[in-house]
Every structure is written in structure tokens, then in C-alpha cells.
Design an enzyme around this catalytic site. Structure first.
Site, PDB file in Angstrom:
ATOM      1  N   TYR A 151       0.893  -1.119   0.125  1.00  0.00           N
ATOM      2  CA  TYR A 151      -0.080  -0.110  -0.198  1.00  0.00           C
ATOM      3  C   TYR A 151       0.913   1.268   0.072  1.00  0.00           C
ATOM      4  CZ  TYR A 151      -4.278   3.038   0.908  1.00  0.00           C
ATOM      5  OH  TYR A 151      -4.929   3.924   0.923  1.00  0.00           O
ATOM      6  N   ARG A 204      -7.139  11.280  -8.619  1.00  0.00           N
ATOM      7  CA  ARG A 204      -6.378  11.938  -7.699  1.00  0.00           C
ATOM      8  C   ARG A 204      -5.681  10.786  -6.853  1.00  0.00           C
ATOM      9  NH1 ARG A 204      -6.391  13.270  -2.481  1.00  0.00           N
ATOM     10  NH2 ARG A 204      -8.197  12.214  -2.277  1.00  0.00           N
ATOM     11  N   LYS A 222      -5.884  -1.598  -1.464  1.00  0.00           N
ATOM     12  CA  LYS A 222      -6.758  -1.141  -0.523  1.00  0.00           C
ATOM     13  C   LYS A 222      -7.409  -2.556  -0.185  1.00  0.00           C
ATOM     14  CE  LYS A 222      -8.188   2.921   1.296  1.00  0.00           C
ATOM     15  NZ  LYS A 222      -7.056   3.870   1.749  1.00  0.00           N
ATOM     16  N   GLU A 317     -12.673   5.699  -3.478  1.00  0.00           N
ATOM     17  CA  GLU A 317     -11.419   5.880  -3.257  1.00  0.00           C
ATOM     18  C   GLU A 317     -10.678   6.840  -4.361  1.00  0.00           C
ATOM     19  OE1 GLU A 317      -7.613   5.569  -1.031  1.00  0.00           O
ATOM     20  OE2 GLU A 317      -9.537   4.812  -0.697  1.00  0.00           O
ATOM     21  N   ASP A 318      -9.732   7.908  -3.831  1.00  0.00           N
ATOM     22  CA  ASP A 318      -9.173   8.849  -4.545  1.00  0.00           C
ATOM     23  C   ASP A 318      -9.814   9.505  -5.556  1.00  0.00           C
ATOM     24  OD1 ASP A 318      -7.137   8.341  -2.862  1.00  0.00           O
ATOM     25  OD2 ASP A 318      -5.773   7.304  -4.253  1.00  0.00           O
ATOM     26  N   ASP A 340     -13.392   6.815   1.603  1.00  0.00           N
ATOM     27  CA  ASP A 340     -12.141   6.603   2.527  1.00  0.00           C
ATOM     28  C   ASP A 340     -11.323   8.157   2.713  1.00  0.00           C
ATOM     29  OD1 ASP A 340     -10.752   4.987   4.306  1.00  0.00           O
ATOM     30  OD2 ASP A 340      -9.078   4.961   2.828  1.00  0.00           O
ATOM     31  N   ASP A 341     -11.376   8.489   1.609  1.00  0.00           N
ATOM     32  CA  ASP A 341     -10.548   9.818   1.783  1.00  0.00           C
ATOM     33  C   ASP A 341     -11.007  10.894   2.565  1.00  0.00           C
ATOM     34  OD1 ASP A 341      -8.454   9.150  -0.235  1.00  0.00           O
ATOM     35  OD2 ASP A 341     -10.046   9.115  -1.808  1.00  0.00           O
ATOM     36  N   ASN A 492       0.242  12.944   1.226  1.00  0.00           N
ATOM     37  CA  ASN A 492       0.965  11.848   0.636  1.00  0.00           C
ATOM     38  C   ASN A 492       1.561  12.232  -0.615  1.00  0.00           C
ATOM     39  OD1 ASN A 492       1.386   9.590   2.536  1.00  0.00           O
ATOM     40  ND2 ASN A 492      -0.740   9.332   2.505  1.00  0.00           N
TER      41      ASN A 492
END
Length: 653
Positions: A151, A204, A222, A317-318, A340-341, A492
Site C-alpha cells: 500500500y 487523484r 486497498k 477511493e481517490d 475513504d479519503d 502523501n
């Protein structure tokens, strides 16, 4: 819909002449001046693409992808056998670790992902390809060391090089060219039972931006953690990427990029001006689809997944900020889903803050007495601040306005106040920003250092994606706080982190309570080792997802997310506190997940949600928390070899 369904025969020949669509026939095919007879296959779908004799990788033409139920199981681009050979020979000649050494300016490499990390990633991928039980046993037994390999941060490198690394199908690919077909495509995935789906549109990825189709790597990584940390069965999870173009010019220029090419039909038929056709692998790459068309595609994908797997939890996600918040609002009351973000990151940050207060010997309700400065105004910051505000108002008695006045947000234009000229527009990306905008309009646009000096916050949070903006001067200004300053640079990868652990401790004389999004080593000051905690979503989302999916709670509420954060802090040990760790770093990750799942199901019951899993509800009612935890752990998959029994096809099905 495929090419043959949209274009008449005469026009199809014209189109082939222009863009060289490979012609195929069921009976024969012209190759090198001679015809090859067709081969009969007895397999379809994943069985076919897993067969090394019949599998063509990315060379399946469009018609075969539909006919053989391969559509969606492989990336949309078509590569000839010669093109596939070139990709393999490129790796054969140099190898990825050697190539990484020659790319010192690659952002992931600059972030601390060494060529040896890449070597380890390749080793683990090869194990996963041939023996998933062994892969997850190795991952579980070495979780702390290997989580950064499978990850973040190494997964960012895998995503950015996805098109070159692709070897075998894992997950599903949906694109604009699949409009109207998604409800049938989901049946190409052979499993009737899927408990968790992770979807990204690749727009993203981490702090790396638009990686297009390569975003599937983040969904895969994930779900590897869902299995290893949350006990989900590897056959019952599904990684998904929605490929609707890319705005990344590097990918558009890359001849190896596997994303969909979009070609307007108006090039050939003036009476179909509103339609586009996916012509993969033909170099006609297009920017991302946006607006209402984007949301229509997402609606179709979400509905198709729910139709096929009505009990599955869906994680977003993202997604880029402008869509992430809108998609969450669009689906959260109708689907068992979370982002999740926005929510997972938020819950992890809230847990870290509770942990930092615990390090100081303060209870969770001390959160209402803190002052916050936050750098960044994207979807992640929105989720974090809404979750902090919900915790303060729901648990500790302040109203929204009072809670909002504790928080000061700085973006690229400086401090955001109620005098900001585009607050209405910004609220499309940052929900309820007007509540958080500072009352002190004379401070509008004030730079971060001056904000810290003026506000004198106890807590500094970075969600900006801009490396190094917590300068020495900013960190020294934070040291004016009478209590140990809480410093969370959360962006990150490492190159985007707002500061390092070493800088935070050096500039505060070792007083800082530190947690970051990227991993940093512990820091020794005056012979005392100070923990550099990693505020990583892996502490929260496996347990949150496990509780919601196993409990069949119907929706994932804000209160369930807050409860998971509170539950995580319950596991912090005295040893953790002595090192100033803000997370339970010495607790087995599966123990964390089962503990959080208990609290999530408890919260759902307390909220009066309908619990679809009566066994979980009865375990809590009749046997208490321990009974529920025992039930949850009994449902968690463990990577162990089991006896195998053969049944002929059809028998027992």
C-alpha cells in the site's frame, strides 16, 4: 456497446481504413498473408484469461471481449502480440528496480520508495499471482513491514507505472464506451458473492494526481488490506476502476498507456452527434469526461454493482475533490458506502487527535478546548473538519458556529475568512465552508506563518499536498503553545509531506506530538526516543468496513465513523503513551479491526438502523460485547491451507 452495434458495415470499413481496427472472423483470420483457422475454446470470462494457452492478454478484439465474457476483465486497450512482446522485452532488458535507479527525479522515488521497495513489491506480486493464501499469510505475519510495500507509499509507484506492469487481470475495468452495458458486464465477474468493492476513477491518486487507468492499483492495494487486516475473503472483494479519460499529459503522450481512447462518432456520422465510441489502443486519447455525463456514468456503475451484489459495501477511493463530496452526498443514503479519503481519513485523524490528547493526559472532550490551523481546503480537509466538528457538537455540547470558530483554514490564497470572494463556489468542493470561514475578515489572505502567530493554535494539520510548507519558522511559532504542540503533516507521498518528524521535534525542542500521512522514523532527543506515528487509514477502514458489511447496516453514518475513531484510542497502551505514539502501534491489526467492528455495529444499533445480519445483533443482545467480537472473528477469513475435494461441474452447484 461495441463498435459493431453502432456503425453500419460500409462506415465500419471506412473507419477501419482510418484507424486500423483489426478485422476478425469466427472462422478465420488473415495474419502475415495467410489465414489462421479459429480455435474452439470451452472457457469464458476469468477462466479463459487465466488459461495460459488460450489467453491473449490485451489482444482480445472487441467482438471477442463481448462474445467470450472478457469485457471489463482486462484493460480496454488492445495490444497486438508484437506490442505485448515489446513491453515484456523492455522489462527483460532492464527490470523495474534498475529502471527506478535511473529515474531519481520520479516523485515516488524522491518520496523514499527505493528500488529495493520495488523489488519487494514485485516479489509479493509474483506470490499473489500464483498462491493467494500464501501471499496473505506472509502479509499478515509481517504486516507492519509489508503494509508500506503493498500500500502507501509503494502502491503510488505501482499506479504510476500500471500500464507497463500489467501482466494478468485483477479487478474490473469500466469505461465511457461501456455505457448501457454495465449491468450485464458485472456478470463477467464470476463470483455471486462480493462483500466489498473499492472504486476509483484514478483522478487523484494519493498526492500524485491524475493517473487514469493506473488508479486500479490503489483499489487493489486497498482490498489487500481489507483481506489481511479486516479478514475479508479474497474471493469476495472486487477492485474497480472507472476509466473516463485522463488529463495527465504524460499519460496522453505515453504509447504504452492502457486507458480508453474516445473517438466522437461525428467524425463519421453527422446524425449521431451526441455519441462517442471507445476505440481502445488506437492513440485517440481524450481528456476526462466531466459534468452531468460523468455523474450519469457513475450512477450506472453504482446501480449495476448494487444489482449484482446488493449486500456489498462500496468504498470510493481517490476521486478528485470536486467530485468526491458530491458523490458522497449523492449515494450515502441509498447505498452501503463511504469515501475513504473524506471519511476514512477523517476518522483516522480524529483518532490521532484523541490519541494526542491521551498522551497529554487529557480526555476526548478536551477536543472542544483546542484551536486548530489547517493547511489545505480540498475534499480530505473537508471530511476531516466536518468529522472534528461533528465530534465536538455531537459529544461535547458546542453548536456548529462555536465549533467552526475553533478552526482556521489556509489555502493557496491564505486564510479563508467570510470576506473571501468565492465562498459559494468553494462550497462545491468543501461542504459547509461558510461555517468554517474565519469571522476575522481583516485577516483574509493572511499567510500561514502569520496565522499561527496570531491564532496561537494547539493543533496544526497539513492536508495541502504541498511539501515543506510547515517551515522551521512555522514550527517554532507552534512551540509557543503552553501545551505540547500537536503537529500532523498528513499529505502523501513523503515528498508532499508538510514537514518531517525530525524538523517538528528539532524546532519544538522535542515537545511535539507528531503524526504524519507518510512514514517517518522515530526521533531521539536527549536520549529519549519520540514516536513518529503514521496517521494511516489502514487503522480505521478495515474495521469500519468489516462492521458495516458484516452487520449489514444499510448505510455508513457519521456517528459510526466517529465511534470507530473513539474505539481505536481505547487500544492505545501505556507503552505507546510513553513514546508519545498517537495510535496503538503494538496491537495486532486484526484485533484492531474486530474491536472497531464491534463498536460500529453497536453504534448502528444505538442509532436505530435496521441490522440486516440478525446473527450479529443476537450475539450482542444475548452474549454482550465479547459474544459479538467472537462472532465477528469467526467470520474473518484466515490464510490457511484447507483440504480440497473435487466435484464435477454442475454437481452441488
Amino acid at each position: 456497446m461495441n463498435v459493431h452495434g453502432l456503425i453500419k458495415t460500409k462506415e465500419l470499413w471506412a473507419l477501419r481504413t482510418i484507424v486500423h481496427i483489426p478485422r476478425c472472423s469466427i472462422s478465420s483470420k488473415m495474419v502475415g498473408g495467410r489465414y489462421l483457422r479459429a480455435e474452439i475454446v470451452r472457457k469464458k470470462g476469468r477462466n479463459l484469461v487465466s488459461d495460459p494457452i488460450s489467453n491473449k492478454g490485451l489482444a482480445f478484439p472487441l467482438s471477442e471481449r463481448d462474445r467470450l465474457s472478457v469485457r471489463g476483465l482486462v484493460p480496454p486497450r488492445i495490444l497486438s502480440i508484437q506490442e505485448q512482446e515489446r513491453v515484456i522485452m523492455d522489462e527483460y532488458t532492464r527490470g523495474w528496480a534498475a529502471r527506478a535507479e535511473q529515474e531519481p527525479e520520479d516523485e515516488i522515488i524522491k518520496s523514499g520508495v527505493s528500488p529495493d521497495n520495488i523489488r519487494k513489491w514485485k516479489v509479493l506480486q509474483s506470490v499473489q499471482d500464483r498462491n493467494e493464501t500464501l501471499f496473505y499469510r506472509i502479509l499478515m505475519d509481517n504486516f507492519q513491514d509489508m503494509a508500506p510495500i503493498i500500500y502507501t507509499p509503494t502502491v503510488g509507484w505501482a499506479c504510476s507505472h500500471f500500464s507497463q506492469l500489467y501482466r494478468r487481470p485483477r479487478g474490473m475495468y469500466f469505461s465511457h464506451g461501456d455505457r448501457g452495458e454495465m449491468a450485464s458486464m458485472v456478470y463477467n465477474w464470476e463470483s455471486d458473492e462480493v462483500d466489498a468493492v473499492v472504486i476509483t476513477d484514478g483522478s487523484r491518486i494519493l498526492g500524485l494526481g491524475d493517473l487514469g487507468l493506473g488508479g486500479l492499483g490503489i483499489s487493489i492495494g486497498k482490498l489487500d488490506l481489507y483481506v489481511a487486516a479486516g479478514g475479508f475473503h479474497p474471493r469476495r472483494v472486487l477492485p474497480v476502476v472507472l476509466d473516463i479519460g485522463t488529463n495527465n499529459q504524460k499519460l496522453l503522450n505515453d504509447p504504452n498507456y492502457l486507458g480508453t481512447a474516445l473517438l466522437p462518432l461525428t467524425c463519421f456520422r453527422n446524425n449521431h452527434t451526441s455519441k462517442m465510441i471507445a476505440l481502445s489502443g488506437l492513440g485517440l486519447k481524450q481528456p476526462r469526461i466531466d459534468g452531468e455525463e460523468y455523474y450519469a456514468i457513475m450512477d450506472e456503475l453504482m446501480a449495476a454493482i448494487k444489482l449484482r451484489w446488493p449486500r456489498a459495501l462500496i468504498q470510493h477511493e481517490d476521486f478528485q475533490s470536486k467530485h468526491a463530496v458530491n458523490l458522497l452526498k449523492r449515494y450515502r443514503s441509498e447505498y452501503l458506502m463511504f469515501n475513504d479519503d473524506i471519511q476514512g481519513t477523517a476518522a483516522t485523524v480524529l483518532a490521532g487527535l484523541y490519541g494526542a490528547l491521551k498522551v497529554q493526559g487529557l480526555p476526548p472532550d478536551a477536543l472542544k478546548n483546542q484551536k486548530f490551523v489547517v493547511a489545505g481546503a480540498g475534499s480530505a480537509a473537508s471530511g476531516v473538519l466536518l468529522t472534528i466538528r461533528n465530534a465536538i457538537t455531537r459529544r461535547y455540547g458546542l453548536d456548529k458556529r462555536e465549533a467552526g470558530n475553533l478552526i482556521y483554514i489556509v489555502d493557496e490564497r491564505g486564510l479563508i475568512t467570510k470576506a473571501r470572494d468565492n465562498l459559494d463556489k468553494m462550497e462545491e468542493l468543501f461542504y459547509d465552508l461558510k461555517t468554517f470561514a474565519a469571522e476575522e475578515t481583516n485577516m483574509e489572505g493572511m499567510e500561514l506563518l502569520e496565522v499561527v502567530k496570531t491564532v496561537k493554535p494547539n493543533i496544526l494539520i497539513g492536508l495541502s499536498g504541498v511539501g515543506g510548507i510547515f517551515t522551521d519558522d512555522v514550527l517554532k511559532a507552534m512551540n509557543k503553545s503552553p501545551t505540547p504542540p500537536i503537529i500532523f503533516p498528513l499529505s502523501n507521498p513523503t515528498s508532499r509531506s508538510e514537514c518531517s518528524a525530525e524538523a517538528a521535534q528539532r524546532c519544538t525542542g522535542g515537545r511535539a506530538i507528531f503524526a504524519s500521512g507518510s512514514p517517518f522514523p522515530s526521533v531521539t532527543i536527549d536520549d529519549t526516543m519520540i514516536a513518529s506515528s503514521q496517521c494511516n487509514n489502514r487503522y480505521i477502514f478495515p474495521g469500519l468496513a468489516l462492521g458495516a458489511a458484516l452487520g449489514q447496516t444499510g448505510v455508513v453514518t457519521n456517528a459510526m465513523i466517529n465511534r470507530s475513531a473513539e474505539a481505536l484510542v481505547e487500544l492505545i497502551s501505556e507503552d505507546d503513551l510513553k513514546r508519545r505514539a498517537t495510535f496503538p502501534e503494538r496491537v495486532d491489526i486484526r484485533d484492531i479491526s474486530s474491536h472497531l467492528a464491534v463498536r460500529v455495529i453497536q453504534q448502528a444499533i444505538e442509532e436505530g438502523l435496521k441490522i440486516g445480519n440478525l446473527q450479529a445483533k443476537e450475539a450482542l443482545e444475548y452474549e454482550g460485547e465479547e459474544g459479538l467480537k467472537t462472532y465477528i472473528e469467526s467470520k474473518m477469513w484466515n490464510p490457511e491451507y484447507r483440504p480440497l475435494v473435487y466435484l464435477p461441474p454442475g454437481k452441488g452447484e
